[in-house]
Design an enzyme around this catalytic site. Sequence first.
Site: not given
Length: 371
Positions: A185-186
């Site tokens: 998700t980064k």
Amino acid sequence: MKVPMLDLSEQYASLKSEVLEALDGVMSSSRFILGDNVKKLEADIAKYSNVSHGIGCANGSDAIHIALQAAGIGAGDEVITTPFTFFATGGAIVRAGATPVYADIDPVSFNLDPEEIEKHITDKTKAIIPVHLYGQMADMVRIREIANKHNLIVIEDGAQAIGAKQGEYSVGQLGDAATYSFFPTKNLGAYGDAGMVVTKNDDIAEKSRVIRVHGSKPKYYHHVLGYNSRLDELQAAVLNVKFPHLDSWSELRRKHADYYTSLLNEKVSEFVKTPVKVEGYHHVFHQYTILTERRDELQSYLNENGVATMIYYPLPLHLQPVFESLGYKKGDFPKAEKAANEALSLPMFPELKEEQQQYVVEKIAEFFARK
């Protein structure tokens, strides 16, 4: 309309052929651990961070622990950090054998307030871990000054802030080391867990490399107690495909943030506080986080209307049950506690569409108008 918190499908579609080619290259090479893909990624991320070393590891949580151990932090030491962060920050300190000591945040940036740090320095304090929350750097210039004054190590938790800057300084430049997470998700995400330590300190770099392979150098000869935390070639290959796009993705995030802010300030400024891009800082908006006193009600309403949101983080670290023995109580860090009660992150990813943002803000405005 359904608006997800994050949608990686469009990104994958645009990179699919490159990703599959890179993965096939790893499979064909039969080199899966600490090979050429890892070396390339380490070199590229170190250069991007304006430091000399990158040390790939299994995840961002391990990266903090490795950096602390490599910097000599251990039993009997105190490490000052923020209570308004993901658990990994405080957990890594304890795993290293040290004691987390919390200090309150700046409510504008959500980051560790430098003016609060010195209140908590004792003769046991050995390090500071500022967390660059939501994609905006903490005041590293001031934190570095405080660290120099008291002879303290600084480990930057840059899990959410790759590419962020304070003036001319990148994440990692003013710290003794910095850590990244490449969780999917980064802003720069792998297809599984991955992390990295970056540093300009040759000694910390060498010790980090040894720690991540069970503390062995040469192989099968162990002089320190390390553990298995290696970045594998498959994840590195994916990240090498994605890395050239990082800056353009970050600019899209900044564009989306500006659009959110203009819409929210126009429609619900009396009910919602929008995030601040501190002057002189380059914010990469890992999250777009608003503040509202009716956060939980608003989240429920948005969910009912197809808008995904997230609360980062509902319970500050000093109030977590696992840290009860540290003796903190509710009210000790009022700014962090207020943020934990009011912060709500809206959908944010490079491929987010204006009509999706318009719908999100329309539903926020509808909530406050009806309630």
